[in-house]
Scaffold this motif. Structure first.
Motif, PDB file in Angstrom:
ATOM      1  N   GLU A 130      20.353  -3.440 -10.728  1.00 40.07           N
ATOM      2  CA  GLU A 130      19.495  -4.508 -11.238  1.00 40.07           C
ATOM      3  C   GLU A 130      19.508  -4.539 -12.761  1.00 40.07           C
ATOM      4  OE1 GLU A 130      15.929  -5.048  -8.050  1.00 40.07           O
ATOM      5  OE2 GLU A 130      15.827  -3.275  -9.316  1.00 40.07           O
ATOM      6  N   ARG A 131      19.433  -3.344 -13.364  1.00 44.51           N
ATOM      7  CA  ARG A 131      19.413  -3.281 -14.833  1.00 44.51           C
ATOM      8  C   ARG A 131      20.711  -3.849 -15.413  1.00 44.51           C
ATOM      9  NH1 ARG A 131      16.222   1.399 -14.395  1.00 44.51           N
ATOM     10  NH2 ARG A 131      18.000   2.790 -14.276  1.00 44.51           N
ATOM     11  N   GLN A 132      21.837  -3.434 -14.793  1.00 43.30           N
ATOM     12  CA  GLN A 132      23.156  -3.904 -15.263  1.00 43.30           C
ATOM     13  C   GLN A 132      23.241  -5.432 -15.208  1.00 43.30           C
ATOM     14  OE1 GLN A 132      25.911  -1.138 -14.781  1.00 43.30           O
ATOM     15  NE2 GLN A 132      26.988  -2.210 -16.414  1.00 43.30           N
ATOM     16  N   ILE A 133      22.855  -5.998 -14.066  1.00 46.48           N
ATOM     17  CA  ILE A 133      22.956  -7.449 -13.907  1.00 46.48           C
ATOM     18  C   ILE A 133      22.024  -8.154 -14.885  1.00 46.48           C
ATOM     19  CG2 ILE A 133      22.527  -9.362 -12.304  1.00 46.48           C
ATOM     20  CD1 ILE A 133      23.377  -7.451 -10.063  1.00 46.48           C
ATOM     21  N   PHE A 138      21.211 -11.404 -19.794  1.00 46.88           N
ATOM     22  CA  PHE A 138      20.565 -11.539 -21.092  1.00 46.88           C
ATOM     23  C   PHE A 138      21.598 -11.780 -22.200  1.00 46.88           C
ATOM     24  CE2 PHE A 138      18.154 -10.044 -24.830  1.00 46.88           C
ATOM     25  CZ  PHE A 138      17.059 -10.884 -24.684  1.00 46.88           C
ATOM     26  N   THR A 139      22.703 -11.034 -22.157  1.00 46.24           N
ATOM     27  CA  THR A 139      23.776 -11.244 -23.135  1.00 46.24           C
ATOM     28  C   THR A 139      24.309 -12.669 -23.042  1.00 46.24           C
ATOM     29  OG1 THR A 139      24.377  -9.016 -22.466  1.00 46.24           O
ATOM     30  CG2 THR A 139      25.766 -10.059 -24.114  1.00 46.24           C
ATOM     31  N   LEU A 140      24.461 -13.118 -21.793  1.00 44.57           N
ATOM     32  CA  LEU A 140      24.952 -14.480 -21.569  1.00 44.57           C
ATOM     33  C   LEU A 140      24.009 -15.508 -22.210  1.00 44.57           C
ATOM     34  CD1 LEU A 140      27.290 -15.739 -19.799  1.00 44.57           C
ATOM     35  CD2 LEU A 140      25.477 -16.340 -18.213  1.00 44.57           C
ATOM     36  N   LEU A 141      22.677 -15.283 -22.024  1.00 46.36           N
ATOM     37  CA  LEU A 141      21.688 -16.199 -22.600  1.00 46.36           C
ATOM     38  C   LEU A 141      21.830 -16.240 -24.115  1.00 46.36           C
ATOM     39  CD1 LEU A 141      18.403 -15.443 -20.610  1.00 46.36           C
ATOM     40  CD2 LEU A 141      19.946 -17.375 -20.393  1.00 46.36           C
ATOM     41  N   GLN A 142      21.981 -15.046 -24.726  1.00 45.67           N
ATOM     42  CA  GLN A 142      22.093 -14.994 -26.185  1.00 45.67           C
ATOM     43  C   GLN A 142      23.326 -15.742 -26.664  1.00 45.67           C
ATOM     44  OE1 GLN A 142      21.708 -10.740 -26.530  1.00 45.67           O
ATOM     45  NE2 GLN A 142      19.840 -10.979 -27.735  1.00 45.67           N
ATOM     46  N   ASN A 143      24.387 -15.715 -25.849  1.00 44.21           N
ATOM     47  CA  ASN A 143      25.614 -16.409 -26.248  1.00 44.21           C
ATOM     48  C   ASN A 143      25.535 -17.905 -26.032  1.00 44.21           C
ATOM     49  OD1 ASN A 143      26.755 -14.025 -26.973  1.00 44.21           O
ATOM     50  ND2 ASN A 143      27.799 -13.717 -25.013  1.00 44.21           N
ATOM     51  N   ALA A 195      17.078 -10.347 -13.280  1.00 45.50           N
ATOM     52  CA  ALA A 195      17.148  -9.376 -12.186  1.00 45.50           C
ATOM     53  C   ALA A 195      16.504  -8.037 -12.536  1.00 45.50           C
ATOM     54  CB  ALA A 195      18.602  -9.163 -11.786  1.00 45.50           C
ATOM     55  N   ASP A 196      16.496  -7.682 -13.825  1.00 45.00           N
ATOM     56  CA  ASP A 196      15.976  -6.360 -14.202  1.00 45.00           C
ATOM     57  C   ASP A 196      14.499  -6.411 -14.583  1.00 45.00           C
ATOM     58  OD1 ASP A 196      16.261  -7.836 -16.457  1.00 45.00           O
ATOM     59  OD2 ASP A 196      17.085  -6.222 -17.683  1.00 45.00           O
TER      60      ASP A 196
ATOM     61  N   SER B  90      34.062  -2.067  -9.499  1.00 49.79           N
ATOM     62  CA  SER B  90      34.056  -2.821 -10.740  1.00 49.79           C
ATOM     63  C   SER B  90      32.646  -3.079 -11.236  1.00 49.79           C
ATOM     64  CB  SER B  90      34.815  -4.138 -10.583  1.00 49.79           C
ATOM     65  OG  SER B  90      34.225  -4.886  -9.562  1.00 49.79           O
ATOM     66  N   SER B  91      31.654  -3.074 -10.312  1.00 47.20           N
ATOM     67  CA  SER B  91      30.300  -3.248 -10.827  1.00 47.20           C
ATOM     68  C   SER B  91      29.784  -1.941 -11.424  1.00 47.20           C
ATOM     69  CB  SER B  91      29.366  -3.740  -9.724  1.00 47.20           C
ATOM     70  OG  SER B  91      29.220  -2.727  -8.752  1.00 47.20           O
ATOM     71  N   ALA B  92      30.256  -0.818 -10.913  1.00 53.51           N
ATOM     72  CA  ALA B  92      29.801   0.468 -11.447  1.00 53.51           C
ATOM     73  C   ALA B  92      30.610   0.870 -12.683  1.00 53.51           C
ATOM     74  CB  ALA B  92      29.902   1.544 -10.372  1.00 53.51           C
ATOM     75  N   LEU B  93      31.946   0.759 -12.621  1.00 53.34           N
ATOM     76  CA  LEU B  93      32.802   1.194 -13.725  1.00 53.34           C
ATOM     77  C   LEU B  93      33.788   0.088 -14.106  1.00 53.34           C
ATOM     78  CD1 LEU B  93      33.647   4.539 -12.000  1.00 53.34           C
ATOM     79  CD2 LEU B  93      32.302   4.405 -14.087  1.00 53.34           C
TER      80      LEU B  93
END
Lengths: 338, 395
Positions: A130-133, A138-143, A195-196, B90-93
């Motif tokens: 969840e954190r990764q997504i 968030f990066t996408l929004l900033q871009n 998601a996070d 690919s989602s993990a690494l």
């Protein structure tokens, strides 16, 4: 029974006129003056499929193709009942039944299996995913033109305090804790959940709100989305649709996929409207529990509806096409809860 | 079959499949695939291919398809597990997924020739199976190294001339050299595409055999380049009309941005005022693309079939025409769209019938001296990878 046809020698493409005499236990193959007796149990007859002619293969790989397929087919099928799949394909009633069953299976998948599976899976996704997504979004929004909010430091502080105070007790120890981001972006007052657990609020919304309770109402609605893991459910659901299509057809491209995607899209919208209702219900219960004013909630919903109408400049989508259920209906639900 | 060995014999290819009949087979396939959660799809694939092969007739005999569903199921499971593992990894690494992607791309030519081999070995006519034998190195040369070298050479040549144009200093000279560069680039692109198509068809046909009898085709690169050039020329008027429709909008947007007017609202308004033109341009380009690709497919097939021989006595012949093929493609697309996919079997049968009707064999088809080979096929993994990623390079 006698059949004229062609005989093919094992391993050769040449063919020769021949005649086959059928009896209950054995066959007699005649080519010119050459005669051969073959036991019926040593002969393989090809599987029936549509009206493709049946052919006989002998133990040595030689083959006989009858000229009159209908006669041989009748003789053979009286002795060997063809498979269930073939019989289903041959009967008009079976085909109609199959059509109905297929449509029912599709409906069952979309309305029963898919929601249940995505719900269960979304609740069990590890928090680091969840954190990764969330970070990626968030990066996408900033871009794409989202910048830091343009509120005064005092306003910022007040928002953060309001946010901390309004987090329901049951969400304080969530594995992916809630965070607040006030940002500036085009498209009118708005708020949404990543998601996070990152709650993005536009500074225009803060300026528009007439009271603290109004802002908290919007925040609680978004927190409801996180509580029910709606973002993850949407993600899991769309990946499930793609994966099942790949699995069923072994194909990731083509026209069928496009059709399926558009069907899935309309279904997705349907799904997202039921999620809005769920989040509204969550917000109403929490507003009551925290002793806040539901009148402020319906007031800011009315304001949001008006600003959305201005943004879309009169372009009204029908109910089934829109992600948010009819605002008036939602406002009525809030007023009913008062 | 009268074994009359005159070379003037012409054998039509007949397709006996019927839409209604295939519709029920397709539907039963679909239902069983769904309620078995996809496991039946392997059996469905074999039934579908058997239907199309078994209904195709030349000189009184039908084709046949022999793949075992269990092999296809195994291949499909391996591909599916591989894909799922890839997505999890690919989602993990993210860095590891790049390595896997590169490894996959490195394997593509090998996968494609394996799948051609599998399908050839599973197909038969008069009980004798086809065969495909190809050296792996040749596949890599045809599909990877040669195209890359040609494209690099093209960019170098055009780039060099472009540099010269910039260095002349005179605007009119630079402009005329610029136009020359563009024309040169298009011609070069046609040359590259034509050469690659010729090599790919050569790789496919000249390694294919029917039993012990090899297919042979003398394919000239010049003919392919000419076909690609004509398909470019067909696209040209559509491009010009589209350019006239949308050109003024692009020019005014370009100037607006150059003058520093980057207000998105203003640009949006400019776009909104031209929605109809944008839509029309899109339609024109889509139709132009359809016409030129239909010509490309038809001309290549007619040429390749005309050059192909089976052994010494048999010649293939294809008599497709761009107009009728285009009409068929368009109506098929409409059928599929307006029946929400349920018309797919009807479209497939129409295509198969059209293909068969425009194909023939010339020569002596007694095939007296054709012996079967005795090579077997292993698993269907490569075939399934090709199906999953749509890898076939335009054959």
């Amino acid at each position: 029974m006698q059949l004229n046809g062609f005989y093919q020698y094992p391993g050769r493409a040449a063919r020769e006129a021949a005649r086959l005499t059928l009896a209950e236990q054995h066959l007699t193959l005649e080519q010119g003056s050459h005669r051969q007796l073959v036991m019926l149990k040593d002969v393989t007859v090809s599987d029936a499929l549509g009206t493709i002619p049946l052919m006989l293969t002998f133990a040595d790989g030689g083959r006989f193709v009858p000229e009159d397929d209908a006669a041989f087919r009748q003789w053979w099928q009286q002795r060997h009942r063809p498979g269930l799949v073939y019989r289903l394909e041959q009967h008009r009633r079976g085909v109609v039944l199959t059509l109905l069953a297929t449509l029912a299976a599709i409906a069952f998948y979309f309305w029963v299996i898919l929601p249940a599976a995505s719900n269960v899976l979304a609740q069990h996704i590890p928090s680091y995913v969840e954190r990764q997504i969330g970070q990626q979004t968030f990066t996408l929004l900033q871009n794409t033109g989202f910048s830091a909010g343009r509120l005064t430091p005092e306003q910022q502080q007040r928002m953060n305090r309001l946010f901390r105070d309004s987090i329901p007790a049951q969400m304080k120890d969530d594995p992916t804790p809630l965070r607040l981001k006030i940002m500036h972006f085009a498209g009118g007052p708005n708020a949404f959940m990543l998601a996070d657990g990152t709650l993005v609020v536009s500074d225009e919304l803060v300026r528009m709100a007439k009271s603290d309770d109004a802002i908290v109402a919007v925040m609680l609605h978004e927190m409801g989305h996180h509580r029910h893991r709606h973002v993850m459910r949407m993600l899991v659901r769309s990946s499930l649709v793609s994966l099942s299509y790949l699995w069923l057809t072994g194909d990731v491209s083509g026209i069928g996929d496009t059709l399926l995607q558009s069907a899935a899209f309309v279904d997705q919208l349907q799904f997202s409207r039921s999620m809005e209702r769920e989040a509204d219900d969550y917000a109403i219960v929490q507003m009551k529990a925290q002793g806040r004013s539901l009148a402020a909630m319906s007031e800011i919903y009315t304001q949001l509806e008006q600003s959305a109408e201005k943004e879309s400049s009169g372009l009204n989508l029908p109910e089934w096409m829109s992600t948010h259920p009819d605002m008036p209906a939602r406002i009525k639900a809030i007023q009913a809860a008062e | 079959m009268e074994n009359n060995t005159s070379n003037q014999q012409r054998h039509a290819v007949l397709f006996h499949g019927r839409s209604g009949e295939y519709f029920s087979i397709w539907l039963v396939n679909a239902l069983l695939t769904m309620i078995t959660l996809g496991i039946y799809s392997a059996w469905a694939t074999v039934r579908r291919r058997r239907y199309f092969f078994g209904n195709t007739e030349i000189a009184g005999d039908r084709f046949d398809y022999h793949a075992r569903p269990v092999d296809i199921l195994k291949g499909r499971i391996i591909v599916f597990v591989g894909l799922v593992l890839f997505f999890i990894l690919s989602s993990a690494l993210p860095s590891i997924s790049l390595v896997f992607l590169l490894a996959f791309f490195a394997l593509v030519p090998w996968i494609i020739i394996r799948s051609w081999r599998y399908n050839a070995l599973m197909s038969s006519f008069r009980g004798v199976r086809f065969n495909y034998i190809c050296r792996v190195g040749r596949a890599y040369w045809t599909m990877y190294f040669c195209p890359v070298l040609l494209v690099v050479a093209l960019y170098l040549v055009v780039g060099l001339i472009g540099m010269l144009a910039v260095n002349t200093g005179s605007i009119s000279a630079a402009l005329s050299i610029g136009i020359l560069c563009f024309v040169l680039f298009l011609a070069g692109l046609a040359a590259v595409q034509g050469t690659v198509a010729a090599l790919n068809h050569d790789l496919y046909i000249n390694n294919m055999s029917y039993g012990s009898l090899p297919f042979k085709a003398e394919l000239s690169k010049k003919a392919f380049i000419k076909i690609v050039l004509i398909s470019f020329l067909i696209m040209l008027p559509f491009l010009i009309v589209a350019g006239m429709l949308i050109g003024s909008l692009f020019v005014s947007m370009f100037y607006a941005i150059a003058m520093g007017m980057t207000d998105p609202e203003m640009l949006n308004n400019m776009m909104a005022g031209n929605v109809f033109n944008i839509f029309l341009t899109f339609l024109i380009l889509l139709f132009g693309g359809l016409v030129s690709s239909a010509y490309l497919v038809v001309a290549q097939r007619n040429y390749v079939f005309g050059q192909t021989q089976l052994g010494e006595k048999l010649r293939l012949k294809s008599t497709m025409s761009t107009g009728s093929f285009l009409g068929l493609t368009l109506t098929n697309t409409l059928i599929v769209i307006f029946t929400l996919g349920l018309g797919t079997p009807i479209a497939e049968v129409r295509l198969a019938r059209y293909m068969a009707n425009s194909t023939a064999l010339e020569g002596d088809i007694s095939l007296l001296d054709v012996q079967a080979h005795n090579e077997g096929a292993g698993t269907a993994v490569a075939e399934e990878v090709v199906a999953a990623f749509d890898l076939n390079p335009g054959i």
